[in-house]
Write an enzyme that holds these catalytic residues in place. Sequence first.
Site, PDB file in Angstrom:
ATOM      1  N   CYS A   1      14.011  -8.189  -9.562  1.00 14.93           N
ATOM      2  CA  CYS A   1      12.445  -8.809  -8.284  1.00 14.93           C
ATOM      3  C   CYS A   1      14.123  -9.896  -7.723  1.00 14.93           C
ATOM      4  O   CYS A   1      14.167 -10.096  -6.398  1.00 14.93           O
ATOM      5  CB  CYS A   1      11.669  -9.488  -8.760  1.00 14.93           C
ATOM      6  SG  CYS A   1      12.084 -10.307 -10.396  1.00 14.93           S
TER       7      CYS A   1
ATOM      8  N   GLU B   1       2.953 -10.506  -8.722  1.00 14.83           N
ATOM      9  CA  GLU B   1       4.454 -11.040  -8.468  1.00 14.83           C
ATOM     10  C   GLU B   1       5.305 -10.142  -7.799  1.00 14.83           C
ATOM     11  O   GLU B   1       5.539  -8.607  -9.251  1.00 14.83           O
ATOM     12  CB  GLU B   1       5.105 -11.954 -10.227  1.00 14.83           C
ATOM     13  CG  GLU B   1       4.417 -13.108 -10.546  1.00 14.83           C
ATOM     14  CD  GLU B   1       5.366 -14.030 -10.265  1.00 14.83           C
ATOM     15  OE1 GLU B   1       5.881 -14.244  -9.295  1.00 14.83           O
ATOM     16  OE2 GLU B   1       4.409 -15.446 -10.037  1.00 14.83           O
TER      17      GLU B   1
HETATM   18  P1  NAI Z   1       5.271  -0.874  -9.187  1.00 17.82           P
HETATM   19  O1  NAI Z   1       4.757  -1.804  -8.402  1.00 17.82           O
HETATM   20  O2  NAI Z   1       5.869   0.666  -8.996  1.00 17.82           O
HETATM   21  O3  NAI Z   1       4.612  -0.353 -10.742  1.00 17.82           O
HETATM   22  C1  NAI Z   1       4.289  -1.735 -11.563  1.00 17.82           C
HETATM   23  C2  NAI Z   1       3.472  -1.091 -11.965  1.00 17.82           C
HETATM   24  O4  NAI Z   1       2.085  -1.278 -11.337  1.00 17.82           O
HETATM   25  C3  NAI Z   1       3.408  -0.332 -12.887  1.00 17.82           C
HETATM   26  O5  NAI Z   1       3.148  -0.526 -15.015  1.00 17.82           O
HETATM   27  C4  NAI Z   1       2.841   0.793 -12.228  1.00 17.82           C
HETATM   28  O6  NAI Z   1       2.129   1.642 -13.346  1.00 17.82           O
HETATM   29  C5  NAI Z   1       1.534   0.535 -11.941  1.00 17.82           C
HETATM   30  N1  NAI Z   1       0.577   0.884 -10.829  1.00 17.82           N
HETATM   31  C6  NAI Z   1       1.233   0.766 -10.367  1.00 17.82           C
HETATM   32  N2  NAI Z   1       0.050   1.592  -9.108  1.00 17.82           N
HETATM   33  C7  NAI Z   1      -0.871   0.905  -9.374  1.00 17.82           C
HETATM   34  C8  NAI Z   1      -2.493   0.534  -8.973  1.00 17.82           C
HETATM   35  N3  NAI Z   1      -2.599   1.665  -7.610  1.00 17.82           N
HETATM   36  N4  NAI Z   1      -2.826  -0.406  -9.696  1.00 17.82           N
HETATM   37  C9  NAI Z   1      -2.289  -0.358 -10.670  1.00 17.82           C
HETATM   38  N5  NAI Z   1      -1.587  -0.737 -11.138  1.00 17.82           N
HETATM   39  C10 NAI Z   1      -0.411   0.828 -11.017  1.00 17.82           C
HETATM   40  O7  NAI Z   1       6.715  -1.245  -9.350  1.00 17.82           O
HETATM   41  P2  NAI Z   1       8.028  -1.438 -10.345  1.00 17.82           P
HETATM   42  O8  NAI Z   1       9.032   0.554  -9.489  1.00 17.82           O
HETATM   43  O9  NAI Z   1       7.417  -0.538 -11.990  1.00 17.82           O
HETATM   44  O10 NAI Z   1       8.670  -2.146 -10.464  1.00 17.82           O
HETATM   45  C11 NAI Z   1       9.786  -2.843  -9.327  1.00 17.82           C
HETATM   46  C12 NAI Z   1       8.949  -3.726  -8.672  1.00 17.82           C
HETATM   47  O11 NAI Z   1       8.508  -4.718  -9.101  1.00 17.82           O
HETATM   48  C13 NAI Z   1      10.108  -3.997  -7.727  1.00 17.82           C
HETATM   49  O12 NAI Z   1       9.554  -4.387  -6.036  1.00 17.82           O
HETATM   50  C14 NAI Z   1      10.262  -5.451  -7.546  1.00 17.82           C
HETATM   51  O13 NAI Z   1      11.056  -6.349  -7.224  1.00 17.82           O
HETATM   52  C15 NAI Z   1       9.049  -6.166  -8.537  1.00 17.82           C
HETATM   53  N6  NAI Z   1       9.665  -6.582  -9.638  1.00 17.82           N
HETATM   54  C16 NAI Z   1       8.923  -8.531  -8.902  1.00 17.82           C
HETATM   55  C17 NAI Z   1       8.756  -9.249 -10.233  1.00 17.82           C
HETATM   56  C18 NAI Z   1       8.127 -11.164 -10.441  1.00 17.82           C
HETATM   57  O14 NAI Z   1       8.659 -11.907 -10.411  1.00 17.82           O
HETATM   58  N7  NAI Z   1       8.645 -10.980  -8.522  1.00 17.82           N
HETATM   59  C19 NAI Z   1       9.681  -9.076 -11.354  1.00 17.82           C
HETATM   60  C20 NAI Z   1      10.228  -8.323 -11.637  1.00 17.82           C
HETATM   61  C21 NAI Z   1       9.481  -6.645 -10.655  1.00 17.82           C
END
Ligand code: NAI
Length: 978
Positions: free
Chosen positions: A769, A735
């Site tokens: 998001c 997501e």
């Molecule tokens: P992010 O992608 O930086 O981090 C999300 C999670 O992934 C964190 O726990 C992070 O530590 C982990 N992560 C980062 N790199 C990784 C890797 N290479 N392998 C595995 N795990 C890794 O996103 P962020 O900044 O925490 O959240 C914001 C983003 O999330 C926005 O783009 C937002 O749109 C999206 N989002 C989407 C939602 C949906 O339901 N579609 C709901 C909430 C947020």
Amino acid sequence: MRALHRAPEPEVLAALLKDATLDSATRAGVLVRAGGLLADLRAAQNDGWVNQFLQEYRLNTSEGVALLSLAEAFLRVPDPETADALIADKLGDADWRAHAGKSNSKLVNSATWGLVVGRALVSESEKSGVLKRLIARAGEPFVRQAVGAAMRMMGEIFVMGRTIEEATKRMAKPENKGFTASFDMLGEAARTFPDADNYFTAYEQAIIAVGKDPGAGHSISVKLSALHPRYEVAQWERSVSALTEMLEALAVSAANKGIALTVDAEESERLEMSLDIIGAVAALPALKGWDGFGMAVQAYSKRARPVIAWANELGRLVNVRLVKGAYWDSEIKRTQEAGLSDYPLFTRKAATDVSYLACAKDMLAAKNIHPAFASHNALTVATILEWAGDSRDFEFQRLHGMGEGLYERLVREQGYHCRIYAPVGGHRDLLAYLVRRLLENGANSSFVHQLADEHLSDAELLADPAEKIAKVGGTRHPSIPLPIDLFGADRRNSTGIDLQDPPLLEEVVKTVSKLPFTPGKAVAPDVGAAVERAQAAFPAWAATPVDERAACLERLADLLEAQRGELMAIAVQEAKKTIPDALGEVREAVDFCRYYAARARDGLMPIELPGPTGERNVLRMEGKGVWATIAPWNFPLAIFLGQTVAALVAGNTVIAKPAPQTPAIAGWAVGLAQEAGIPDDALILLPGGPEVGAAIVADPRVAGIAFTGSTATAKKIARSLLDDDARPLVPLIAETGGINAMIVDSTALPEQVVQDVVTSAFRSAGQRCSALRVLLLQEEIAERTLEMLSGAMDSLIVGDPADPRTDVGPVIDGSAFTRLMDYRQTMRAHWVKTVDAPTEGFFVPPTVIRLNDLSELNQEWFGPLLHVATWKAGELEETVARVNAKGFGLTMGLHSRIARAAETVEALSRVGNLYVNRSMIGAIVGSQPFGGEGLSGTGPKAGGPHYLHRFTAERVTSTDTTSAGGNATLLSLDDMGI
Ligand code: NAI
């Protein structure tokens, strides 16, 4: 008063019934009077436009609904193209010809004829382009003219005058002889400070105009919400003090002119604030001796009676206008949405009638109240007349355009007083008001509506409300469940907190002001060992019956609710959530647990499948093994737990990795999960950053991944799953983000658009998001909408999320702050609007940035930065296509009164969640399953009926049941039916 606010209905009504029940002699007298009034009312119906209208166009017919929605929007549409589309939309499906010439009212007939002509031309034009030819020949847009005239006619009847001068003049005409008026300045509640200033000036001028002839006895009505754009409990101090000052000024000037002023009643959450304001003004020494001060009380409120008692104790004479209440449907909805314990008002119309009578009795007996009974109900009026005996020391009130005939004789022959509540304003503002009033009075249960119903006998019309209520024991309406029961037997709804209740809010503020624990030191996790433990725990957990696993989730939901305060405090302190957002976070987590428990119970049981005789086919859905759930910081509890409990209830064990910014709330949640009975090794928390996430994902023993975060990370994860050739193919549920657009056409109500834009783009500091990233305004309304938006942004408060006054908190951390601020800076030349924000801390000022073209925006900016662009009338399809072309597909918004526009966007948009005529955030578990497509995610939707299956291995066993010899089923068949 507090105790009654959300008290159970039967309890509240029991006390009221005592006073509203009539002895048989009184009831007989009332019926005689009411019968006379009914006859008068019926006779007057030929002139009463509203009654005629209700009779001709029942609200439950498609014509009635079409006409109202056309009326609501038509006059504000500036461009002919959209106006035509609106007309075609509303007139297209209804059978207007059937109504033509049928009504006794000339006005209704001419309006109908306008519509018939419009309809004929619209349908012809659809077939053959006749409309175009006609217009070309006559040089005039016939349809628009016809419909415009019909709509304006409706307005002219309902408004007393476009200006106060016009209105006072009209009151002097013979038709209003003997009646006084209370003038009301039309319009929605103020959205901006300049709006509020305009209303204040309008009230001041109205007082001057009415004050020119105080002898006429006219008064004015003041709506406090028109005088302040933030008349809200969370903004109590600033709004109440400002409003007290303004009301003081208006009251003093009314007193000087010798005219009366009444404060209108509004939503239940504003009641206590209004009493503060009214109380302060009532006590002003400057107003001593002035008998013109008044307030309205709504009988549908469970607190109506104590408010009347309160008014009687103000130590001065107060004019109290008793009304039934104007916000019934929105109050019911709001209570349900907020998950509150009970409704602040009665759920049955008859209960409100009972309350009205009990209140009326109090008012007649009160020493310091001059009563005004605002009602169109003949029975109510007759009861009051009966009770009042010879007294004339009170007045009745009715709405301009309604209840005509009811009071004429009382006023002209019997010396009673009646005041007409008279809206004043331009026709544009009027129509929204008109629609509300018609809906209020046109509701099936309202008296005006019933009167128009030929099938109802007088006896039915005059049935005793006290008797009706006594018969059902004062119980709630069976179709209006308590918020907690909204989802019926499926699951219990999460409970909310009434943040509009000042003492409760204060308590919450105290709770969230600090972390409920002292943070310990983080230790680097051993990913390999954790996966091993989770794998070892898998067989036992997978073998645990679905029912038991679901019960763990339900216990977890209860624990989350029990520790809501602590969890909200962590959400505020750690994730920088505002108080309402923190509450929403906990509620969503609770809903996820209960919802997935329910879906597991009804969806994960083995299914026996049909097939040829002699075999048995069974589909089972079982856990796959160890799942990794990786969560973002922006919903650190709800998303973190949602993904995790879904994997668990489907029979998997889970390694759960929260975002590095928000480990504490995740830790707390996992602690509760264990307390709820989920084995320690079935759910293992591994806090850490991207490296930890990458290491978990890379472990070949991990059998599935549920990820929520950025598109870039999702792609990295997807790629890494293919690195190891020996690794099984594993499912990835992702997501991610979106470039979410809201499309607005010129039929939309600008006030509503602005409110929804502010909510969608700036609440949660734009860190959802689903948040609105680009607002697409139809050219013709762009400037006006932006002006209003900019005004609304001026009243936003950016600051400490723990402060209940705050609208917009900081962004999550320094790096997000720098990224957003740098981008904002590069777009400086394109700023349309920005607002002040504290300079200490990571506060990104909400900013609107103009784009020349949608092509200038190609990535998600995860903060309170809103882009805006325009589109041309008639290019809705192209506009949707341009948004689709971005490749994201999470949320989209549409504001339009044209149903076909919604159908078009629904058909063409490629998004997971489309929001029509509302804000774009706040998806509710089970009601609005959430998640996108394209660059925005893989599905299935979180909080939806298909989510759990993705977490399972689907296995089918087919058994030949005849292999042991013979088909027993076939062989033992009876010769049935012979
Ligand atoms: P992010 O992608 O930086 O981090 C999300 C999670 O992934 C964190 O726990 C992070 O530590 C982990 N992560 C980062 N790199 C990784 C890797 N290479 N392998 C595995 N795990 C890794 O996103 P962020 O900044 O925490 O959240 C914001 C983003 O999330 C926005 O783009 C937002 O749109 C999206 N989002 C989407 C939602 C949906 O339901 N579609 C709901 C909430 C947020």
